[in-house]
Scaffold this motif. Structure first.
Motif, PDB file in Angstrom:
ATOM      1  N   GLN A   1       2.202   3.729  -9.913  1.00 54.89           N
ATOM      2  CA  GLN A   1       3.091   2.660 -10.363  1.00 54.89           C
ATOM      3  C   GLN A   1       2.283   1.499 -10.937  1.00 54.89           C
ATOM      4  O   GLN A   1       2.642   0.929 -11.961  1.00 54.89           O
ATOM      5  CB  GLN A   1       3.953   2.171  -9.192  1.00 54.89           C
ATOM      6  N   THR A   2       1.183   1.162 -10.243  1.00 57.11           N
ATOM      7  CA  THR A   2       0.310   0.105 -10.751  1.00 57.11           C
ATOM      8  C   THR A   2      -0.284   0.530 -12.089  1.00 57.11           C
ATOM      9  O   THR A   2      -0.301  -0.251 -13.047  1.00 57.11           O
ATOM     10  CB  THR A   2      -0.842  -0.166  -9.759  1.00 57.11           C
ATOM     11  N   GLU A   3      -0.746   1.779 -12.149  1.00 61.23           N
ATOM     12  CA  GLU A   3      -1.369   2.262 -13.382  1.00 61.23           C
ATOM     13  C   GLU A   3      -0.380   2.261 -14.536  1.00 61.23           C
ATOM     14  O   GLU A   3      -0.721   1.873 -15.655  1.00 61.23           O
ATOM     15  CB  GLU A   3      -1.925   3.670 -13.162  1.00 61.23           C
ATOM     16  N   ALA A   4       0.859   2.671 -14.258  1.00 58.78           N
ATOM     17  CA  ALA A   4       1.869   2.672 -15.314  1.00 58.78           C
ATOM     18  C   ALA A   4       2.107   1.256 -15.821  1.00 58.78           C
ATOM     19  O   ALA A   4       2.193   1.012 -17.025  1.00 58.78           O
ATOM     20  CB  ALA A   4       3.172   3.288 -14.801  1.00 58.78           C
ATOM     21  N   GLY A   5       2.199   0.312 -14.888  1.00 65.27           N
ATOM     22  CA  GLY A   5       2.411  -1.084 -15.269  1.00 65.27           C
ATOM     23  C   GLY A   5       1.245  -1.620 -16.081  1.00 65.27           C
ATOM     24  O   GLY A   5       1.430  -2.210 -17.151  1.00 65.27           O
ATOM     25  N   ARG A   6       0.027  -1.382 -15.584  1.00 62.83           N
ATOM     26  CA  ARG A   6      -1.144  -1.883 -16.288  1.00 62.83           C
ATOM     27  C   ARG A   6      -1.286  -1.231 -17.653  1.00 62.83           C
ATOM     28  O   ARG A   6      -1.687  -1.869 -18.625  1.00 62.83           O
ATOM     29  CB  ARG A   6      -2.427  -1.647 -15.476  1.00 62.83           C
ATOM     30  N   SER A   7      -0.954   0.066 -17.750  1.00 62.67           N
ATOM     31  CA  SER A   7      -1.137   0.764 -19.029  1.00 62.67           C
ATOM     32  C   SER A   7      -0.150   0.259 -20.084  1.00 62.67           C
ATOM     33  O   SER A   7      -0.384   0.403 -21.280  1.00 62.67           O
ATOM     34  CB  SER A   7      -0.989   2.276 -18.850  1.00 62.67           C
ATOM     35  N   LEU A   8       0.957  -0.348 -19.644  1.00 58.23           N
ATOM     36  CA  LEU A   8       1.887  -0.929 -20.612  1.00 58.23           C
ATOM     37  C   LEU A   8       1.404  -2.293 -21.095  1.00 58.23           C
ATOM     38  O   LEU A   8       1.937  -2.836 -22.056  1.00 58.23           O
ATOM     39  CB  LEU A   8       3.276  -1.084 -19.991  1.00 58.23           C
ATOM     40  N   GLY A   9       0.421  -2.853 -20.409  1.00 56.40           N
ATOM     41  CA  GLY A   9      -0.145  -4.138 -20.830  1.00 56.40           C
ATOM     42  C   GLY A   9       0.151  -5.280 -19.882  1.00 56.40           C
ATOM     43  O   GLY A   9      -0.233  -6.415 -20.126  1.00 56.40           O
ATOM     44  N   PHE A  10       0.855  -4.999 -18.764  1.00 51.34           N
ATOM     45  CA  PHE A  10       1.086  -6.051 -17.779  1.00 51.34           C
ATOM     46  C   PHE A  10      -0.240  -6.392 -17.093  1.00 51.34           C
ATOM     47  O   PHE A  10      -1.043  -5.497 -16.827  1.00 51.34           O
ATOM     48  CB  PHE A  10       2.076  -5.584 -16.708  1.00 51.34           C
ATOM     49  N   ASN A  11      -0.450  -7.682 -16.793  1.00 53.35           N
ATOM     50  CA  ASN A  11      -1.639  -8.026 -16.024  1.00 53.35           C
ATOM     51  C   ASN A  11      -1.366  -7.766 -14.543  1.00 53.35           C
ATOM     52  O   ASN A  11      -0.262  -7.348 -14.170  1.00 53.35           O
ATOM     53  CB  ASN A  11      -2.090  -9.467 -16.288  1.00 53.35           C
ATOM     54  N   TYR A  12      -2.357  -8.026 -13.695  1.00 56.70           N
ATOM     55  CA  TYR A  12      -2.220  -7.670 -12.280  1.00 56.70           C
ATOM     56  C   TYR A  12      -1.020  -8.356 -11.631  1.00 56.70           C
ATOM     57  O   TYR A  12      -0.212  -7.721 -10.948  1.00 56.70           O
ATOM     58  CB  TYR A  12      -3.513  -8.038 -11.533  1.00 56.70           C
ATOM     59  N   VAL A  13      -0.900  -9.667 -11.877  1.00 61.98           N
ATOM     60  CA  VAL A  13       0.176 -10.425 -11.240  1.00 61.98           C
ATOM     61  C   VAL A  13       1.546  -9.963 -11.745  1.00 61.98           C
ATOM     62  O   VAL A  13       2.489  -9.772 -10.965  1.00 61.98           O
ATOM     63  CB  VAL A  13      -0.022 -11.941 -11.478  1.00 61.98           C
ATOM     64  N   GLN A  14       1.671  -9.750 -13.073  1.00 59.43           N
ATOM     65  CA  GLN A  14       2.948  -9.278 -13.625  1.00 59.43           C
ATOM     66  C   GLN A  14       3.316  -7.908 -13.057  1.00 59.43           C
ATOM     67  O   GLN A  14       4.482  -7.644 -12.752  1.00 59.43           O
ATOM     68  CB  GLN A  14       2.854  -9.179 -15.157  1.00 59.43           C
ATOM     69  N   THR A  15       2.327  -7.031 -12.934  1.00 59.93           N
ATOM     70  CA  THR A  15       2.585  -5.696 -12.387  1.00 59.93           C
ATOM     71  C   THR A  15       3.093  -5.811 -10.957  1.00 59.93           C
ATOM     72  O   THR A  15       4.062  -5.170 -10.563  1.00 59.93           O
ATOM     73  CB  THR A  15       1.298  -4.851 -12.408  1.00 59.93           C
TER      74      THR A  15
ATOM     75  N   MET B   1       0.814  -1.206   0.000  1.00 64.07           N
ATOM     76  CA  MET B   1       0.000   0.000   0.000  1.00 64.07           C
ATOM     77  C   MET B   1       0.855   1.268   0.000  1.00 64.07           C
ATOM     78  O   MET B   1       0.375   2.336  -0.354  1.00 64.07           O
ATOM     79  CB  MET B   1      -0.934   0.004   1.218  1.00 64.07           C
ATOM     80  N   SER B   2       2.134   1.122   0.401  1.00 57.03           N
ATOM     81  CA  SER B   2       3.001   2.304   0.437  1.00 57.03           C
ATOM     82  C   SER B   2       3.459   2.711  -0.966  1.00 57.03           C
ATOM     83  O   SER B   2       3.989   3.795  -1.154  1.00 57.03           O
ATOM     84  CB  SER B   2       4.222   2.033   1.315  1.00 57.03           C
ATOM     85  N   ILE B   3       3.264   1.846  -1.949  1.00 58.09           N
ATOM     86  CA  ILE B   3       3.683   2.178  -3.310  1.00 58.09           C
ATOM     87  C   ILE B   3       2.559   2.958  -3.988  1.00 58.09           C
ATOM     88  O   ILE B   3       1.403   2.535  -3.998  1.00 58.09           O
ATOM     89  CB  ILE B   3       4.012   0.898  -4.120  1.00 58.09           C
ATOM     90  N   ASN B   4       2.930   4.085  -4.570  1.00 61.95           N
ATOM     91  CA  ASN B   4       1.961   4.963  -5.234  1.00 61.95           C
ATOM     92  C   ASN B   4       1.130   4.195  -6.266  1.00 61.95           C
ATOM     93  O   ASN B   4       1.665   3.396  -7.035  1.00 61.95           O
ATOM     94  CB  ASN B   4       2.727   6.101  -5.911  1.00 61.95           C
ATOM     95  N   ILE B   5      -0.164   4.466  -6.282  1.00 55.68           N
ATOM     96  CA  ILE B   5      -1.082   3.802  -7.215  1.00 55.68           C
ATOM     97  C   ILE B   5      -0.649   4.043  -8.666  1.00 55.68           C
ATOM     98  O   ILE B   5      -0.893   3.225  -9.557  1.00 55.68           O
ATOM     99  CB  ILE B   5      -2.541   4.260  -6.973  1.00 55.68           C
TER     100      ILE B   5
END
Lengths: 259, 246
Positions: free
Chosen positions: A158-172, A152-156
Motif C-alpha cells: 500500500q505504501t509502495e503503491a502510494g509512493r509510486s503514484l508520486g505521494f510523499n511519505y506524509v501524504q501516503t 505495521m498491519s497495513i501491507n507494505i
C-alpha cells in the motif's frame, strides 16, 4: 436549627416511607442525603464536568502524541537496509525513552510528580490543565503503540503503491495508510479511551474535583460510604456502556468497504 | 514506435540487501516509446532492477537518469518524477478503503490539482477502455484478480505517465484471467507507451517486446530483439533458462 439526622428525617417523611421495613427506610434516607439534601446531585454534575473535560482533553492530546510517535517510530523502522538520517535517529531515541518512562511508572505517581514537582498548579484552571497534560502524556504512550501496530498491519504494498503514484511519505500516510490503520485499531483505541476515562478517577490526588473526588466530599458530610460509592460505580459503568455502544456503531460504519 | 530519445538511462546500478549483492552493475537505456521486457530466473534481480527505476528500492551505487535528470541525486525531488512513472504491482495494491473511481482519481486530484469532475471524467474514459466502467463505484474487494489488475493499470495511467513499469503483472492471477490483463498491456504498447515489463509470460514477451533483457546473477547477461533472444540465444545461462520455461 435542628440537626439533620435519620430520626428527624423519618419523623417528617411521607406516610408510605414510614410504613416500609427499616432497612428500606435507611436506604431511602441514604439516597436522600446523598443526592437530594442540600442539592447534592450538583456535586455529581460538577464532578462529571471535570471528568469529561479531563478525559476529552487528555484523549485529544494522547492521540496527537501517539500519532506523532507512531509515525516517527514506523518511519525509523522502515530503514531496514541503510542508516536513517541522524535527526530521525535522535527523535526516535527520545520517543523510546518517553515510552519507557511512561509505561514504566504508575499513573498515580506520574500525577503526583506533575502536580507537586513539575507543574505545581496554583489555580483551579491550572490544575485542570495539569490533569489533562499528565493523563494525555500517559495515554499518548499507549496510543503510540496501538497506532504503530495498526500502521505495521497495513501491507507494505500500500505504501509502495502510494509512493509510486508520486505521494510523499506524509501524504501516503495520511490518505492511504492511516485510514486503513484506524479501522484495524479502533477496538484497541476504544479500549484505551475507556481506560483513560476510568483513570481520571485518580486526578483527585492533585486536588482536581472530578466525580470521584466529589463523591468523597459527600461522604465526608454524610459519614455513609455505601450509597455514594455504589452510585459512583454505576455512573462510571453507565458512561462506559454508552461509550462502548457508540464505538461499535462507529466501527460498523467504517467496515462499509469490507464485503 | 521506438524513438531515438533516451527516456531512462541506468549507469552502473548496484543494489545490496545487507551483505547480499543483488544487482552488480547494470548499464542500460530505455528509449521513449520502447517496450522493454525483462526476464530471468527467480532471485536474479529483475524485479529489484525494475523497482530501482522509480527508487522504490534505493540503489546502493550508480545513477539513474530520467529525462536527463539524475533521480538518484538526493537533491532531486523523486516524488515529482514518480508522478511520471506509472507502476503496476504483482499484488495489484489497490487501496481497499476507496471505490475504484476514488482509487483512480485521488492522485490526479491531490497531486496534479485536477478538478474532481475532470479527474472522474478521465477515469471513466479509461475504465470504459478496459471494460470496467460499470464497476466504478465498487470496492476493490468486490473485483476479480484480473479486474483488479486492469484497474491498477488505469489508475497509473490517470497520472499521464511517460513510462509504465510492470512488476510481474500476471503472476498473482488465475490462469483464465491472465489474458484479459495482457490484452490491456498489449493495447497500451500499441498506443506508443514506453514500458518496462518484468514477466514470466514468454509468449507475451516475444509478442510485445521491442527489446528483451535477460538478467542473471545481478547483471545483464544478454539483451536483444525478441527474435535474437528467443530464436538464437547465445549465453549458456539463457539457453538453460529458456529450455526450462518454454
Amino acid at each position: 436549627m435542628t440537626v439533620f439526622s435519620f430520626t428527624n428525617w423519618i419523623a417528617n417523611a411521607p406516610q408510605w416511607v414510614q410504613s416500609c421495613p427499616e432497612w428500606f427506610q435507611n436506604l431511602i434516607f441514604q439516597l436522600y442525603q446523598t443526592f437530594i439534601y442540600q442539592d447534592r446531585w450538583k456535586f455529581f454534575i460538577d464532578g462529571l464536568k471535570i471528568t469529561f473535560i479531563v478525559t476529552i482533553g487528555a484523549l485529544i492530546l494522547g492521540v496527537i502524541i501517539g500519532l506523532f510517535i507512531a509515525i516517527i517510530r514506523t518511519a525509523h523502522d522502515n530503514y531496514t537496509n541503510k542508516k536513517p538520517p541522524l535527526i530521525l535517529t535522535i527523535i526516535n531515541s527520545i520517543c523510546k525513552l518517553y515510552l519507557t518512562i511512561i509505561r514504566g511508572t504508575p499513573m498515580m505517581v506520574q500525577l503526583l510528580v506533575m502536580g507537586f514537582v513539575i507543574m505545581v498548579p496554583k489555580t483551579d484552571f491550572a490544575t485542570v490543565i495539569c490533569g489533562i497534560i499528565t493523563l494525555g502524556i500517559n495515554s499518548g504512550a499507549y496510543v503510540a503503540e496501538i497506532v504503530r501496530s495498526g500502521l505495521m498491519s497495513i501491507n507494505i504494498g500500500q505504501t509502495e503503491a502510494g509512493r509510486s503514484l508520486g505521494f510523499n511519505y506524509v501524504q501516503t500516510m495520511w490518505h492511504i495508510i492511516i485510514p486503513q490503520a484506524v479501522k484495524n485499531i479502533l477496538p484497541a483505541l476504544g479500549n484505551e479511551m475507556i481506560t483513560l476515562l476510568k483513570d481520571t478517577s485518580l486526578v483527585s490526588v492533585i486536588a482536581l474535583r472530578d466525580v470521584t473526588k466529589q463523591t468523597q466530599n459527600i461522604i465526608s458530610k454524610t459519614y455513609q460510604a455505601y450509597v455514594p460509592y455504589i452510585s459512583l460505580a454505576i455512573i462510571y459503568l453507565v458512561i462506559v456502556i454508552l461509550l462502548t455502544r457508540l464505538l461499535s456503531i462507529f466501527e460498523r460504519r467504517l467496515r462499509k468497504s469490507d464485503h | 514506435m521506438t524513438t531515438n530519445e533516451t527516456l531512462i538511462k541506468v549507469e552502473n546500478l548496484v543494489k545490496n540487501f545487507g551483505n547480499i549483492e543483488v544487482l552488480k552493475g547494470i548499464n542500460s537505456e530505455i528509449k521513449r516509446g520502447e517496450v522493454v521486457v525483462i526476464i530471468g530466473a527467480s532471485g536474479s534481480g529483475k524485479s529489484t532492477f525494475l523497482r530501482c527505476l522509480n527508487l522504490l528500492e534505493h540503489p546502493t551505487d550508480g545513477s539513474i537518469f530520467f529525462n536527463d535528470i539524475n533521480i538518484t541525486d538526493p537533491k532531486t525531488n523523486i516524488n515529482l518524477h514518480r508522478q511520471k512513472m506509472g507502476m503496476v504491482f504483482q499484488q495489484f495494491n489497490l487501496f481497499p478503503h476507496m471505490t475504484i473511481l476514488k482509487n483512480m482519481t485521488i492522485a490526479p486530484i491531490k497531486l496534479l490539482k485536477m478538478s474532481k469532475e475532470d479527474a472522474e471524467a478521465k477515469a471513466m474514459e479509461l475504465l470504459t477502455k478496459v471494460g470496467l466502467a460499470d464497476r466504478a463505484s465498487a470496492y476493490p474487494s468486490q473485483l476479480s484478480g484480473g479486474q483488479k489488475q486492469r484497474v491498477a493499470i488505469v489508475r497509473a495511467l490517470c497520472m499521464d505517465p511517460e513510462v509504465m513499469l510492470f512488476d510481474e503483472p500476471t503472476s498473482a492471477l488465475d490462469p483464465e484471467m491472465v489474458g484479459e490483463v495482457l490484452g490491456v498491456i498489449k493495447d497500451l504498447a500499441a498506443s506508443g507507451m514506453t514500458m518496462a515489463i518484468v514477466t514470466h509470460e514468454m509468449g507475451f514477451a516475444r509478442e510485445v517486446a521491442d527489446r528483451v533483457i535477460f538478467i542473471d546473477e545481478g547483471v545483464i547477461a544478454e539483451e536483444g530483439t525478441p527474435e535474437e533472444i528467443f530464436g538464437n540465444p547465445k549465453c549458456p545461462r539463457l539457453q538453460e533458462f529458456l529450455s526450462k520455461v518454454l
